[in-house]
Design a protein around this motif. Structure first.
Motif, mmCIF file in Angstrom:
data_model
loop_
_atom_site.group_PDB
_atom_site.id
_atom_site.type_symbol
_atom_site.label_atom_id
_atom_site.label_comp_id
_atom_site.label_asym_id
_atom_site.label_seq_id
_atom_site.Cartn_x
_atom_site.Cartn_y
_atom_site.Cartn_z
ATOM 1 N N SER A 10 0.824 -1.209 0.000
ATOM 2 C CA SER A 10 0.000 0.000 0.000
ATOM 3 C C SER A 10 0.861 1.263 0.000
ATOM 4 O O SER A 10 0.349 2.363 0.204
ATOM 5 N N CYS A 11 2.154 1.088 -0.232
ATOM 6 C CA CYS A 11 3.128 2.184 -0.288
ATOM 7 C C CYS A 11 3.303 2.861 1.077
ATOM 8 O O CYS A 11 3.609 4.048 1.164
ATOM 9 N N THR A 12 3.120 2.083 2.136
ATOM 10 C CA THR A 12 3.388 2.552 3.498
ATOM 11 C C THR A 12 4.794 2.102 3.872
ATOM 12 O O THR A 12 5.142 0.935 3.673
ATOM 13 N N GLU A 13 5.569 3.012 4.403
ATOM 14 C CA GLU A 13 6.945 2.675 4.765
ATOM 15 C C GLU A 13 6.969 1.643 5.893
ATOM 16 O O GLU A 13 6.326 1.813 6.923
ATOM 17 N N ILE A 14 7.731 0.571 5.680
ATOM 18 C CA ILE A 14 7.918 -0.466 6.700
ATOM 19 C C ILE A 14 9.059 -0.058 7.621
ATOM 20 O O ILE A 14 8.939 -0.088 8.843
ATOM 21 N N THR A 15 10.173 0.323 7.032
ATOM 22 C CA THR A 15 11.367 0.727 7.779
ATOM 23 C C THR A 15 12.344 1.356 6.804
ATOM 24 O O THR A 15 12.081 1.451 5.614
ATOM 25 N N ARG A 16 13.478 1.768 7.336
ATOM 26 C CA ARG A 16 14.573 2.265 6.498
ATOM 27 C C ARG A 16 15.776 1.353 6.692
ATOM 28 O O ARG A 16 16.046 0.904 7.802
ATOM 29 N N VAL A 17 16.456 1.092 5.585
ATOM 30 C CA VAL A 17 17.586 0.164 5.592
ATOM 31 C C VAL A 17 18.763 0.779 4.835
ATOM 32 O O VAL A 17 18.617 1.811 4.172
ATOM 33 N N ARG A 18 19.893 0.108 4.919
ATOM 34 C CA ARG A 18 21.059 0.512 4.122
ATOM 35 C C ARG A 18 20.769 0.228 2.646
ATOM 36 O O ARG A 18 20.057 -0.727 2.320
ATOM 37 N N ALA A 19 21.342 1.006 1.771
ATOM 38 C CA ALA A 19 21.132 0.827 0.337
ATOM 39 C C ALA A 19 21.572 -0.559 -0.116
ATOM 40 O O ALA A 19 20.886 -1.205 -0.918
ATOM 41 N N ASP A 20 22.698 -1.062 0.397
ATOM 42 C CA ASP A 20 23.167 -2.377 -0.029
ATOM 43 C C ASP A 20 22.217 -3.488 0.420
ATOM 44 O O ASP A 20 22.028 -4.475 -0.283
ATOM 45 N N PHE A 21 21.590 -3.329 1.594
ATOM 46 C CA PHE A 21 20.610 -4.322 2.037
ATOM 47 C C PHE A 21 19.400 -4.290 1.112
ATOM 48 O O PHE A 21 18.926 -5.335 0.663
ATOM 49 N N HIS A 22 18.895 -3.107 0.831
ATOM 50 C CA HIS A 22 17.752 -2.990 -0.086
ATOM 51 C C HIS A 22 18.050 -3.678 -1.410
ATOM 52 O O HIS A 22 17.255 -4.466 -1.912
ATOM 53 N N ASP A 23 19.206 -3.364 -1.976
ATOM 54 C CA ASP A 23 19.537 -3.912 -3.287
ATOM 55 C C ASP A 23 19.688 -5.433 -3.239
ATOM 56 O O ASP A 23 19.332 -6.131 -4.184
ATOM 57 N N SER A 24 20.183 -5.943 -2.134
ATOM 58 C CA SER A 24 20.324 -7.389 -1.983
ATOM 59 C C SER A 24 18.965 -8.063 -1.826
ATOM 60 O O SER A 24 18.671 -9.065 -2.479
ATOM 61 N N VAL A 25 18.102 -7.511 -0.960
ATOM 62 C CA VAL A 25 16.818 -8.159 -0.703
ATOM 63 C C VAL A 25 15.892 -8.069 -1.918
ATOM 64 O O VAL A 25 15.089 -8.977 -2.160
ATOM 65 N N CYS A 26 16.028 -7.033 -2.738
ATOM 66 C CA CYS A 26 15.176 -6.971 -3.928
ATOM 67 C C CYS A 26 15.588 -8.030 -4.947
ATOM 68 O O CYS A 26 14.750 -8.522 -5.688
ATOM 69 N N ILE A 27 16.854 -8.427 -4.945
ATOM 70 C CA ILE A 27 17.313 -9.502 -5.829
ATOM 71 C C ILE A 27 16.979 -10.868 -5.232
ATOM 72 O O ILE A 27 16.498 -11.768 -5.916
ATOM 73 N N GLU A 28 17.211 -11.038 -3.936
ATOM 74 C CA GLU A 28 16.997 -12.332 -3.273
ATOM 75 C C GLU A 28 15.518 -12.639 -3.038
ATOM 76 O O GLU A 28 15.127 -13.794 -2.985
ATOM 77 N N GLY A 29 14.690 -11.607 -2.833
ATOM 78 C CA GLY A 29 13.265 -11.820 -2.650
ATOM 79 C C GLY A 29 12.794 -11.779 -1.216
ATOM 80 O O GLY A 29 11.653 -11.457 -0.942
ATOM 81 N N SER A 30 13.648 -12.143 -0.256
ATOM 82 C CA SER A 30 13.304 -12.115 1.163
ATOM 83 C C SER A 30 14.493 -11.623 1.948
ATOM 84 O O SER A 30 15.642 -11.722 1.493
ATOM 85 N N GLY A 31 14.221 -11.108 3.142
ATOM 86 C CA GLY A 31 15.292 -10.652 4.012
ATOM 87 C C GLY A 31 14.808 -10.546 5.441
ATOM 88 O O GLY A 31 13.611 -10.519 5.714
ATOM 89 N N ILE A 32 15.761 -10.500 6.349
ATOM 90 C CA ILE A 32 15.458 -10.382 7.768
ATOM 91 C C ILE A 32 16.025 -9.051 8.252
ATOM 92 O O ILE A 32 17.227 -8.791 8.125
ATOM 93 N N LEU A 33 15.148 -8.208 8.798
ATOM 94 C CA LEU A 33 15.557 -6.905 9.315
ATOM 95 C C LEU A 33 16.267 -7.079 10.660
ATOM 96 O O LEU A 33 16.159 -8.127 11.301
ATOM 97 N N ASP A 34 16.968 -6.053 11.092
ATOM 98 C CA ASP A 34 17.717 -6.114 12.351
ATOM 99 C C ASP A 34 16.859 -6.492 13.548
ATOM 100 O O ASP A 34 17.324 -7.140 14.471
ATOM 101 N N ASP A 35 15.592 -6.111 13.534
ATOM 102 C CA ASP A 35 14.711 -6.419 14.665
ATOM 103 C C ASP A 35 14.080 -7.808 14.558
ATOM 104 O O ASP A 35 13.241 -8.191 15.367
ATOM 105 N N GLY A 36 14.474 -8.588 13.531
ATOM 106 C CA GLY A 36 13.952 -9.936 13.347
ATOM 107 C C GLY A 36 12.754 -10.027 12.429
ATOM 108 O O GLY A 36 12.294 -11.127 12.104
ATOM 109 N N THR A 37 12.230 -8.884 11.993
ATOM 110 C CA THR A 37 11.104 -8.877 11.061
ATOM 111 C C THR A 37 11.544 -9.492 9.734
ATOM 112 O O THR A 37 12.596 -9.145 9.202
#
Length: 172
Positions: A10-37
């Motif tokens: 819905s275009c609601t911000e979930i969190t903010r991440v490092r650019a390299d993490f964003h770029d990695s998770v968009c390629i991999e499809g899934s990721g785990i945020l620092d808080d375990g989300t």
């Protein structure tokens, strides 16, 4: 700096991440945020969420789903199933259907990094990927560190003898 926003469908911000993490998770499809989300690919949202960052050098934008980490501790594959390290693989669905268990002869008997139990050679086609074309698969290891350990056993572009619905994998 954690200055790149990640958005839901819905275009609601979930969190903010490092650019390299964003770029990695968009390629991999899934990721785990620092808080375990745990987040996973939700949709391509190029037109519905112009604030979302493009995925690497591609022109499209990805929005994510927040997953229940009790059900999806490592993320979600393209079939909606839980990704499992050392068992899930991504395939080209035009070459191998999503879902079947595949026996990889060369993997049978190899002890996975950090384990004491040898692998039985059985993996499941749980996911797809943009760079997976034809007779190729990507093995899901769970973390970058485990991928590097697997890489020392089977370097990228290793060849495997693969059997779909092999009798050694019945019951998986």
């Amino acid at each position: 700096p954690r200055d790149v926003p990640i958005y839901d469908d819905s275009c609601t911000e979930i969190t903010r991440v490092r650019a390299d993490f964003h770029d990695s998770v968009c390629i991999e499809g899934s990721g785990i945020l620092d808080d375990g989300t745990v987040i996973s690919y939700g949709s391509t949202c190029t037109s519905s969420c112009p604030s979302a960052r493009t995925c690497g050098t591609a022109s499209y934008r990805i929005c994510y789903d927040v997953l229940d980490s009790a059900i999806y501790p490592w993320g979600r594959g393209a079939r909606g199933v839980t990704l499992t390290p050392d068992f899930s693989v991504a395939v080209d669905p035009d070459f191998v259907a999503r879902g079947p268990v595949i026996y990889l002869e060369e993997l049978d008997g190899v002890t996975p990094p950090g384990s004491t139990t040898p692998h039985d050679g059985c993996v499941r086609a749980d996911d797809v990927g943009g760079a997976i074309d034809g007779n190729h698969f990507d093995f899901f290891s769970g973390t970058r560190d485990r991928w590097l350990l697997w890489e020392s056993i089977f370097p990228t572009r290793s060849n495997f003898t693969a059997w779909v619905d092999h009798p050694d994998c019945f019951g998986h």
